[in-house]
Enzyme design. Structure first.
Site, PDB file in Angstrom:
ATOM      1  NE  ARG A   1      -4.197  -1.662   0.350  1.00  0.00           N
ATOM      2  CZ  ARG A   1      -5.288  -1.803   1.092  1.00  0.00           C
ATOM      3  NH1 ARG A   1      -5.601  -0.896   1.974  1.00  0.00           N
ATOM      4  NH2 ARG A   1      -6.072  -2.833   0.913  1.00  0.00           N
TER       5      ARG A   1
ATOM      6  NE  ARG B   1      -7.378   5.060   2.588  1.00  0.00           N
ATOM      7  CZ  ARG B   1      -8.098   4.095   3.149  1.00  0.00           C
ATOM      8  NH1 ARG B   1      -9.348   4.313   3.467  1.00  0.00           N
ATOM      9  NH2 ARG B   1      -7.556   2.921   3.406  1.00  0.00           N
TER      10      ARG B   1
ATOM     11  NE  ARG C   1     -10.330   7.127  -3.038  1.00  0.00           N
ATOM     12  CZ  ARG C   1     -11.630   7.260  -2.856  1.00  0.00           C
ATOM     13  NH1 ARG C   1     -12.333   8.001  -3.675  1.00  0.00           N
ATOM     14  NH2 ARG C   1     -12.223   6.647  -1.861  1.00  0.00           N
TER      15      ARG C   1
ATOM     16  CG  ASP D   1      -8.764  -3.552  -4.122  1.00  0.00           C
ATOM     17  OD1 ASP D   1      -8.205  -2.926  -3.207  1.00  0.00           O
ATOM     18  OD2 ASP D   1      -9.545  -4.498  -3.899  1.00  0.00           O
TER      19      ASP D   1
ATOM     20  CE1 TYR E   1     -13.118  -7.853   1.491  1.00  0.00           C
ATOM     21  CE2 TYR E   1     -11.402  -9.351   0.763  1.00  0.00           C
ATOM     22  CZ  TYR E   1     -11.809  -8.279   1.527  1.00  0.00           C
ATOM     23  OH  TYR E   1     -10.906  -7.637   2.327  1.00  0.00           O
TER      24      TYR E   1
HETATM   25  O1  CP3 Z   1       0.146   0.595  -3.480  1.00  0.00           O
HETATM   26  C1  CP3 Z   1      -0.280  -0.572  -3.397  1.00  0.00           C
HETATM   27  O2  CP3 Z   1       0.091  -1.366  -2.513  1.00  0.00           O
HETATM   28  C2  CP3 Z   1      -1.244  -1.054  -4.466  1.00  0.00           C
HETATM   29  C3  CP3 Z   1      -2.579  -0.931  -4.166  1.00  0.00           C
HETATM   30  C4  CP3 Z   1      -3.452  -1.955  -3.478  1.00  0.00           C
HETATM   31  C5  CP3 Z   1      -4.775  -1.622  -3.128  1.00  0.00           C
HETATM   32  N1  CP3 Z   1      -5.378  -2.750  -2.679  1.00  0.00           N
HETATM   33  C6  CP3 Z   1      -5.404  -0.295  -3.301  1.00  0.00           C
HETATM   34  C7  CP3 Z   1      -6.452   0.108  -2.348  1.00  0.00           C
HETATM   35  C8  CP3 Z   1      -3.255  -3.301  -3.160  1.00  0.00           C
HETATM   36  C9  CP3 Z   1      -2.000  -4.159  -3.278  1.00  0.00           C
HETATM   37  C10 CP3 Z   1      -4.499  -3.786  -2.650  1.00  0.00           C
HETATM   38  C11 CP3 Z   1      -4.730  -5.195  -2.251  1.00  0.00           C
HETATM   39  C12 CP3 Z   1      -5.903  -5.518  -1.429  1.00  0.00           C
HETATM   40  N2  CP3 Z   1      -7.160  -4.989  -1.495  1.00  0.00           N
HETATM   41  C13 CP3 Z   1      -5.926  -6.549  -0.461  1.00  0.00           C
HETATM   42  C14 CP3 Z   1      -4.783  -7.469  -0.139  1.00  0.00           C
HETATM   43  C15 CP3 Z   1      -3.778  -6.834   0.738  1.00  0.00           C
HETATM   44  C16 CP3 Z   1      -4.220  -6.631   2.149  1.00  0.00           C
HETATM   45  O3  CP3 Z   1      -4.289  -5.466   2.542  1.00  0.00           O
HETATM   46  O4  CP3 Z   1      -4.468  -7.638   2.840  1.00  0.00           O
HETATM   47  C17 CP3 Z   1      -7.209  -6.573   0.100  1.00  0.00           C
HETATM   48  C18 CP3 Z   1      -7.700  -7.504   1.188  1.00  0.00           C
HETATM   49  C19 CP3 Z   1      -7.983  -5.596  -0.571  1.00  0.00           C
HETATM   50  C20 CP3 Z   1      -9.429  -5.292  -0.381  1.00  0.00           C
HETATM   51  C21 CP3 Z   1      -9.655  -3.894   0.034  1.00  0.00           C
HETATM   52  N3  CP3 Z   1      -9.481  -2.803  -0.784  1.00  0.00           N
HETATM   53  C22 CP3 Z   1     -10.150  -3.438   1.281  1.00  0.00           C
HETATM   54  C23 CP3 Z   1     -10.482  -4.322   2.458  1.00  0.00           C
HETATM   55  C24 CP3 Z   1     -10.251  -2.050   1.181  1.00  0.00           C
HETATM   56  C25 CP3 Z   1     -10.831  -1.114   2.206  1.00  0.00           C
HETATM   57  C26 CP3 Z   1      -9.953  -0.948   3.372  1.00  0.00           C
HETATM   58  C27 CP3 Z   1      -9.192   0.318   3.256  1.00  0.00           C
HETATM   59  O5  CP3 Z   1      -7.951   0.277   3.433  1.00  0.00           O
HETATM   60  O6  CP3 Z   1      -9.839   1.336   3.017  1.00  0.00           O
HETATM   61  C28 CP3 Z   1      -9.783  -1.672  -0.087  1.00  0.00           C
HETATM   62  C29 CP3 Z   1      -9.677  -0.285  -0.613  1.00  0.00           C
HETATM   63  C30 CP3 Z   1      -8.361   0.121  -1.149  1.00  0.00           C
HETATM   64  N4  CP3 Z   1      -7.594  -0.595  -2.041  1.00  0.00           N
HETATM   65  C31 CP3 Z   1      -7.686   1.338  -0.872  1.00  0.00           C
HETATM   66  C32 CP3 Z   1      -6.491   1.337  -1.626  1.00  0.00           C
HETATM   67  C33 CP3 Z   1      -5.426   2.400  -1.721  1.00  0.00           C
HETATM   68  C34 CP3 Z   1      -8.233   2.451   0.009  1.00  0.00           C
HETATM   69  C35 CP3 Z   1      -8.423   3.531  -0.935  1.00  0.00           C
HETATM   70  C36 CP3 Z   1      -9.382   4.609  -0.919  1.00  0.00           C
HETATM   71  O7  CP3 Z   1     -10.508   4.541  -0.436  1.00  0.00           O
HETATM   72  O8  CP3 Z   1      -8.946   5.595  -1.544  1.00  0.00           O
END
Ligand code: CP3
Length: 362
Positions: free
Chosen positions: A41, A45, A54, A90, A168
Site C-alpha cells: 500500500r 491515503r 481521490r 485492487d 468477499y
Molecule cells: O500501493 C499498493 O500497494 C497497491 C494498491 C493496493 C490496493 N489494494 C489499493 C487500495 C493493493 C496491493 C491492494 C490489495 C488488497 N485490497 C488486499 C490485499 C492486501 C491486504 O491489505 O491484505 C485486500 C484484502 C484488498 C481489499 C480492500 N481494498 C479493502 C479491504 C479495502 C478497504 C480498506 C481500506 O484500506 O480502506 C480496499 C480499498 C483500497 N484498495 C484502498 C487502496 C489504496 C483504500 C483507498 C481509498 O478509499 O482511496
C-alpha cells in the site's frame, strides 16, 4: 538446472542475463549492493497527492483508467525512490467480470451487492479472460513499465488468492469471523471446490496477462485464509487451490511472491503451496520465520506497518531489528508485514527508505 542429462552444463541463467534491479536480484536470491525496499500500500491515503486525486475520482475510477492508475502507481516511487512499483489496482475488481457487483463505500470498505448464497450462485459465475475485464489494469502496467524501464525500477502485478476472494464474494464485504464463508465451505464442499476452481482460473489468467502486459514480478495476496482457518481446514480446503494457482502462474516466468497473512501456525505449509519469494507478515521475528521457510528461499518483509506511526527513534530501532535479523543474507526484500495505514506520516516513509538504503549499502 546445471545438470541436465547428468552432465554439467552452463547455468540456465547466464550472468549477463541477470537483472540489475536489486529487487529482481533479491527475488532470485542473488547478491545485491543494497537491500531493496518497497512497501505494501505504498500508494494511498497517507499521501496528500493521492487524497487530492481521490477528491476528483472514485477508487474504482482511479483503478480503471490506465493513465490515472499509472499516475498513482508512480507517486510513491517518485517521492521516495522505492525499488519496485506495484500497479495501483485492487484484488476485488476481477470479481466484477465474474458477475459480482462491487462498490467501495466510504469508511466501510468493499461491498458486494449480490453475494454468493447458494450453490446455484456459484454455477452462475463466469470466468471471462482478463483482457476483456481488466483492460484498465493491464494498460496501466504497460504505461508504468514504459515509464520506469530506463530507471530500472520493476513493475509488480498482483492478484488475490482464491480463499480471500471467495470470502468477499460470500460475506459481501470484509468479515470479522468469516462465518458465512466457513459455513458454506463446510456444508457445500463440492460447490466450494467449484467456486475456488473458477477463482483459480480467473486469477491465473489475470496474473499471466499482467506478466504479458509488462509486469516483471507478481504477488499473490492471501489476506484472510490464515485468519479464518486452522491448519487442517487450510490444508484441505485452501492449499490444493493455492498450489494449482502457483503452478499455473509459474508459466509467466517472472518471480512470484506468495504473501499469505496470518499463517504463522502453518507457515511452512502455506509457503510450500508455491511461489519464488515468501511474503512475511509481522507476527514472527524475521529470522525465525525465514528459518521456517528455509534460508535458501527469498523472503519479503516484515516491519509492523503501525511502527511508522511512532517517533523516528523508536521506528529506527524496529527497522534495524528487521535488518539485523536478515543479517545481510541474500534474498531479503525489505517491506512492511501488511499495508501502510492512512495515518502514516509521509516523513517516516521517506526516512525509512533512506535508512534501509544507508544501512545496507555494501
Ligand atoms: O500501493 C499498493 O500497494 C497497491 C494498491 C493496493 C490496493 N489494494 C489499493 C487500495 C493493493 C496491493 C491492494 C490489495 C488488497 N485490497 C488486499 C490485499 C492486501 C491486504 O491489505 O491484505 C485486500 C484484502 C484488498 C481489499 C480492500 N481494498 C479493502 C479491504 C479495502 C478497504 C480498506 C481500506 O484500506 O480502506 C480496499 C480499498 C483500497 N484498495 C484502498 C487502496 C489504496 C483504500 C483507498 C481509498 O478509499 O482511496
Amino acid at each position: 538446472m546445471a545438470e541436465h542429462h547428468g552432465v554439467t552444463t552452463a547455468p540456465a541463467i547466464e550472468p549477463d542475463t541477470e537483472p540489475k534491479s536489486p529487487f529482481l536480484r533479491a527475488c532470485r536470491g542473488l547478491p545485491v549492493d543494497r537491500t531493496p525496499v518497497w512497501l505494501l500500500r505504498q500508494a494511498g491515503r497517507y499521501q496528500p497527492e493521492y487524497r487530492a486525486l481521490r477528491e476528483k475520482h472514485s477508487l474504482l475510477e482511479l483503478i480503471r483508467i490506465p493513465e490515472l492508475a499509472a499516475e498513482v502507481t508512480l507517486l510513491p516511487v517518485d517521492a521516495f525512490g522505492l525499488d519496485a512499483a506495484i500497479v495501483f489496482a485492487d484484488i476485488l475488481p476481477p470479481l466484477v467480470g465474474m458477475g459480482l457487483e462491487l462498490d467501495f463505500v466510504q469508511g466501510d470498505g468493499p461491498r458486494i451487492g449480490n453475494p454468493i448464497e447458494t450453490t446455484r450462485d456459484v454455477d452462475l459465475l463466469g470466468t471471462p479472460p482478463a483482457e476483456e475485464t481488466m483492460a484498465g489494469t493491464l494498460g496501466a502496467i504497460a504505461l508504468v513499465r514504459r515509464e520506469l524501464e530506463s530507471r530500472d525500477v520493476p513493475v509488480i502485478g498482483f492478484a488475490g488468492a482464491p480463499f480471500t476472494l471467495a470470502s468477499y464474494a460470500i460475506e459481501g464485504g470484509t468479515s470479522r469471523d468469516f462465518s458465512r464463508t466457513k459455513a458454506f465451505m463446510l456444508s457445500e464442499p463440492a460447490a466450494w471446490k467449484r467456486l475456488l476452481g473458477k477463482l483459480v482460473t480467473v486469477q491465473a489468467h489475470y496474473l499471466l496477462a499482467q506478466a504479458r502486459a509488462g509486469a516483471q514480478a507478481l504477488q499473490v495476496f492471501d489476506s484472510w485464509a490464515g485468519r479464518a482457518l486452522g491448519r487442517e481446514d487450510y490444508l484441505r480446503y485452501v492449499a490444493p487451490h493455492n498450489r494449482e494457482l502457483f503452478a499455473r502462474v509459474a508459466a509467466a516466468d517472472v518471480p512470484v511472491v506468495n504473501f499469505s497473512l496470518g499463517v504463522s501456525a502453518y507457515l511452512g505449509e502455506a509457503a510450500a503451496c508455491g511461489g519464488d519469494v515468501v511474503g512475511l507478515d509481522w507476527t514472527l521475528p524475521l529470522d525465525e520465520a525465514w528459518e521456517r521457510v528455509g534460508f535458501d528461499t527469498p523472503v519479503q518483509g516484515n516491519l509492523d506497518p503501525v511502527s511508522l506511526l511512532v517517533p523516528w527513534r523508536e521506528l529506527q530501532v524496529r527497522i534495524d531489528d528487521v535488518l539485523d535479523r536478515a543479517d545481510g543474507r541474500p534474498g531479503h526484500i525489505f517491506n512492511v508485514g501488511h499495508g501502510l495505514v492512512p495515518q502514516t506520516p509521509v516523513g517516516n516513509v521517506r526516512r525509512l527508505v533512506e535508512h534501509v538504503r544507508e544501512r545496507t549499502s555494501r
